[in-house]
Design an enzyme around this catalytic site. Structure first.
Site, mmCIF file in Angstrom:
data_model
loop_
_atom_site.group_PDB
_atom_site.id
_atom_site.type_symbol
_atom_site.label_atom_id
_atom_site.label_comp_id
_atom_site.label_asym_id
_atom_site.label_seq_id
_atom_site.Cartn_x
_atom_site.Cartn_y
_atom_site.Cartn_z
ATOM 1 N N SER A 196 13.858 3.854 13.714
ATOM 2 C CA SER A 196 12.829 3.363 14.627
ATOM 3 C C SER A 196 13.508 2.813 15.873
ATOM 4 C CB SER A 196 12.009 2.279 13.919
ATOM 5 O OG SER A 196 11.329 2.859 12.824
ATOM 6 N N SER A 216 13.018 5.458 6.427
ATOM 7 C CA SER A 216 12.824 5.024 7.811
ATOM 8 C C SER A 216 13.353 3.603 7.949
ATOM 9 C CB SER A 216 11.330 5.054 8.146
ATOM 10 O OG SER A 216 11.103 4.521 9.438
ATOM 11 N N CYS A 226 9.179 -7.015 13.938
ATOM 12 C CA CYS A 226 9.008 -6.264 15.193
ATOM 13 C C CYS A 226 7.712 -6.698 15.896
ATOM 14 C CB CYS A 226 8.991 -4.771 14.903
ATOM 15 S SG CYS A 226 10.528 -4.185 14.154
ATOM 16 N N GLU A 243 0.811 -1.197 0.000
ATOM 17 C CA GLU A 243 0.000 0.000 0.000
ATOM 18 C C GLU A 243 0.854 1.260 0.000
ATOM 19 O OE1 GLU A 243 -1.929 -1.241 3.448
ATOM 20 O OE2 GLU A 243 -0.506 -0.306 4.814
ATOM 21 N N GLU A 283 11.144 -3.158 5.226
ATOM 22 C CA GLU A 283 12.350 -2.499 5.723
ATOM 23 C C GLU A 283 13.163 -2.051 4.492
ATOM 24 O OE1 GLU A 283 13.937 -1.278 8.479
ATOM 25 O OE2 GLU A 283 15.373 -0.807 6.907
ATOM 26 N N CYS A 326 7.644 -8.139 5.722
ATOM 27 C CA CYS A 326 8.924 -7.668 6.259
ATOM 28 C C CYS A 326 9.547 -8.784 7.080
ATOM 29 C CB CYS A 326 8.720 -6.439 7.138
ATOM 30 S SG CYS A 326 10.271 -5.772 7.800
ATOM 31 N N CYS A 378 3.394 8.033 1.699
ATOM 32 C CA CYS A 378 4.058 6.959 2.450
ATOM 33 C C CYS A 378 4.142 5.751 1.524
ATOM 34 C CB CYS A 378 3.203 6.679 3.690
ATOM 35 S SG CYS A 378 3.835 5.361 4.708
ATOM 36 N N CYS A 425 0.308 1.015 8.443
ATOM 37 C CA CYS A 425 1.282 0.112 7.832
ATOM 38 C C CYS A 425 0.805 -1.331 7.786
ATOM 39 C CB CYS A 425 2.596 0.152 8.597
ATOM 40 S SG CYS A 425 3.308 1.773 8.655
ATOM 41 N N CYS A 453 4.365 -4.667 15.136
ATOM 42 C CA CYS A 453 4.084 -4.271 13.749
ATOM 43 C C CYS A 453 3.278 -5.339 13.027
ATOM 44 C CB CYS A 453 5.401 -4.021 13.018
ATOM 45 S SG CYS A 453 5.159 -3.647 11.278
#
Ligand code: SAH
Ligand code: SF4
Length: 380
Positions: A222, A200, A116, A92, A169, A112, A105, A348, A119
């Site tokens: 982060s 990021s 994390c 997205e 990432e 990913c 964004c 996200c 997330c």
């Protein structure tokens, strides 16, 4: 033979490709401007290119957009596009309009691998890296679609800032990322300044150093925890690249960075990392009093977007404010990320997960609303 996707190239790449077709650099510049500045995908409409080149391109190349499988507009102006990247995966991009800027964004991977704790993308696991063309296609689509929709005068941009804060990432997809960044920065492309393009990262230390050398843009890191013991739990990559090394890489990055600070993102998790002692430890950490190097920085506190599998809760507003105050009292500029696009689940990884997981409609209906990252990390 598969056609070459011209969105895969930055201007140097397109120049090399055109050279292979016997064309000079200025032809590549014209072509690049048609694609990125005018949003044109049809070679026959690129009127100032020689007809022979247009016909040649039509047989060997294309400008390949990503299929849009969903578009959601929020009452607050936020727009989220969901793009199909094959094999049941979707990524997205989210447009966040503000008074003085429009931020997109962008995603860098389907899923990913960092994993994390807090997330939703991390919980979905890793599917694959996006290509340069798939990263660039998100901006290409959003920019030109918005220009048409907003009926902007020729030459006026809809998107003024890009943040690589969608799924994935970015520094674990480095070779695809850098040409996409260069296209964003190129005066013949989107012409964004380095301060207005933010990468990021969860802290891929060697790649922070490479980005510093290859394409220094604004950097957001982060952080999420002031100690290795806690960060190891929240951001598993910390076990490989602990805080001391990460802060060293941040400090070094500032040599070349377009801004004189690093933005530290910090997701506020109730009872986990949001206590006064954590804020005090953060102050000690970034000011060089905890054994690591001092890093000029700003903090961006993100209220956690809860999702059921996380088992975590969002910190209360009061907790976030008192945490922010401790950082501010120590002289660190601290912002709290605004909530945007709540009515369209713009956060996200969330919608993309829904598409991949078509069967669990029930689960989808009961998922809590997640808000979107606004972009205080981007320079006005
Ligand atoms: N992988 C990169 C960029 C994508 S994530 C990174 O980790 O920096 C973009 C930001 O969203 C990161 O700061 C990340 O920590 C944050 N984030 C991820 N999941 C979140 C959640 N559930 N609630 C709030 N912020 C979240
Ligand atoms: Fe990956 Fe970033 Fe999510 Fe961590 S926060 S799992 S690095 S997308």
């Amino acid at each position: 033979m598969e056609r070459v996707n011209l969105l895969d190239f930055d201007l140097d790449g397109l120049t090399a490709y055109c050279a292979g077709l016997g064309e000079k650099r200025f032809r590549a510049v014209q072509l690049f401007r048609w694609i990125h500045q005018k949003g044109e995908a049809r070679f026959d409409l690129m009127s100032d290119l020689a007809r022979g080149l247009r016909e040649k391109l039509a047989t060997v190349a294309d400008v390949r957009p990503l299929p849009v499988v969903g578009e959601h507009a929020s009452a607050d102006g936020t727009i989220k596009w969901l793009f199909d990247v094959g094999h049941g995966n979707a990524v997205e991009a989210v447009f966040i309009p503000e008074d003085d800027r429009g931020t997109l964004c962008v995603s860098s991977q389907a899923g990913c691998a960092v994993g994390c704790r807090f997330c939703s993308t991390g919980h979905q696991g890793f599917s694959r890296n996006l290509s340069t063309g798939e990263i660039t296609a998100q901006l290409w689509h959003a920019e030109h679609q918005l220009r048409r929709r907003l009926a902007l005068p020729a030459g006026q941009r809809a998107i003024t800032n890009v943040v690589m804060m969608g799924m994935g990432e970015p520094l674990q997809n480095y070779s695809a990322l850098v040409p996409a960044l260069r296209t964003m920065l190129d005066d013949h492309g989107y012409g964004l300044s380095r301060r207005r393009v933010t990468v990021s990262t969860s802290g891929v230390v060697p790649m922070i150093e490479r980005l510093r050398q290859d394409c220094p843009v604004a950097l957001a890191v982060s952080l999420h925890a002031p100690t290795d013991a806690l960060r190891d739990q929240l951001v598993p990559l910390n076990r490989k690249y602990p805080l001391g090394e990460l802060l060293q890489a941040c400090q070094h990055y500032l040599d070349q960075a377009p801004r004189d600070f690093i933005t530290f993102e910090y997701c506020m998790l109730d009872g986990v990392n949001d206590q006064a002692e954590h804020a005090q430890a953060l102050v000690a950490l970034v000011s060089g009093r905890a054994g690591a190097v001092r890093v000029p920085c700003k903090f961006n506190l993100i209220p956690f977007n809860p999702f059921p599998a996380s088992g975590l809760r969002r910190s209360s507003k009061e907790q976030v404010m008192s945490f922010a105050r401790i950082l501010q009292d120590a002289g660190i500029v601290t912002t709290v990320r605004k909530t945007r696009g709540e009515d369209i689940d713009a956060a996200c990884g969330q919608l993309a997960g829904e598409v991949q997981d078509r069967t669990s409609v029930q689960a989808r209906m009961t998922r809590p609303v997640i808000r979107i990252a606004s972009s205080p990390t981007s320079a006005p």
